[in-house]
Design an enzyme around this catalytic site. Structure first.
Site, PDB file in Angstrom:
ATOM      1  CE  LYS A   1      -8.138  -0.563  -3.671  1.00 44.57           C
ATOM      2  NZ  LYS A   1      -7.085  -1.572  -3.488  1.00 44.57           N
TER       3      LYS A   1
ATOM      4  CG  MET B   1      -8.856   6.280   5.676  1.00 46.05           C
ATOM      5  SD  MET B   1      -9.301   4.733   4.848  1.00 46.05           S
ATOM      6  CE  MET B   1     -10.273   3.918   6.124  1.00 46.05           C
TER       7      MET B   1
ATOM      8  CG  ASP C   1      -2.068  -0.939   1.145  1.00 50.54           C
ATOM      9  OD1 ASP C   1      -2.293  -1.466   0.040  1.00 50.54           O
ATOM     10  OD2 ASP C   1      -2.735  -1.161   2.168  1.00 50.54           O
TER      11      ASP C   1
END
Length: 271
Positions: A72, A187, A50
């Site tokens: 991502k 997030m 990641d």
């Protein structure tokens, strides 16, 4: 009936040929990587990592191994999850030692459960190496205790967005506001307006302390101390970069009071 091939914790120096290890890279500081994770990287033939797995962590990968960034990140073109799944399976099928390296812990907002389910269905052996989740590491690095006697006796982890980027509809913000305790939002930078409005509407005080921890555990770490009523404007003024973790609750004020003594890699901002 579902059969799990290798759902136990990983053991041994590293993945065996034809095996996938789902490995937690921790919050970013390579010193917070587990010994088992470091061994896995040294023995891997293929590492699918990641974006949050830092360069210092990736330096542990052995020379000659293939390293692929499949991260991502919001606002950037992402590698489709189907491609990641297919690459894991294909690597294992040809006998490679595969490491799927994820920031934090694979099973805490990291899609590790989804990838494990895919590997199960494909008949590919897998194991798990837990990592230090940012949910606990980031507040600790900012000097914020998530629980403290007489202040907070419960912690709730939430995500700030679903697959569409919207605030998850399955989260009961009214219940969270009424329950009290500490809320840790992953997030959530782009959704702090919505989160604050929902908590305020449900009865949380505007004076509730909030801490926003950016680049946790890295030399660039910065901590913004504000309140639920002022956090939206404070974040806009501060311009903190992601990734960031948001702590909401009385303990965030404790972190603000001890910040000067507790920081190793922290820049503290108060708004």
């Amino acid at each position: 009936m579902s059969v799990r091939f290798c759902s136990s914790l990983a053991s041994g120096a590293g993945p065996q040929p034809g095996e996938v290890w789902l490995v937690g890279a921790g919050p970013g500081d390579p010193g917070l990587l587990t010994l088992r994770a470091a061994d896995a990287l040294r023995h891997a033939d293929l590492v699918l990592h990641d974006s949050l797995a830092g360069r210092a962590v990736l330096r542990l990968v052995r020379p000659g191994a293939e390293v692929v960034n499949v991260g991502k990140r919001k606002g950037q073109e992402s590698v489709p999850q189907a491609w990641i799944n297919a690459r894991m399976e294909a690597g294992a099928r040809i006998g490679l030692r595969v490491v799927r390296l994820k920031g934090g812990d694979p099973f805490v907002f990291g899609r590790g459960g989804e990838e494990a389910a895919f590997l199960d269905a494909a008949g590919v052996p897998w194991r798990i190496v837990p990592g230090v989740t940012a949910g606990t590491a980031a507040p600790a690095a900012a000097g914020i205790p998530l629980t403290q006697r007489g202040v907070a006796s419960a912690v709730t982890f939430v995500t700030g967005h679903d697959d569409s980027g919207a605030l998850p509809g399955s989260t009961n913000w009214n219940a969270l506001a009424l329950t009290g305790g500490t809320i840790v939002a992953f997030m959530a930078l782009s959704r702090i307006d919505d989160i604050a409005l929902r908590l305020l509407a449900a009865g949380r005080e505007a004076s509730t302390p909030v801490a926003v921890i950016s680049q946790a555990s890295l030399p660039s770490q910065a901590v913004l101390h504000t309140t639920l009523g002022a956090c939206t404007l404070a974040l806009r003024r501060a311009g903190l970069p992601g990734p960031a973790l948001i702590v909401i609750g009385e303990v965030a004020a404790i972190g603000g009071s001890v910040a000067a003594e507790a920081q190793d890699y922290r820049n503290v901002v108060t708004r």
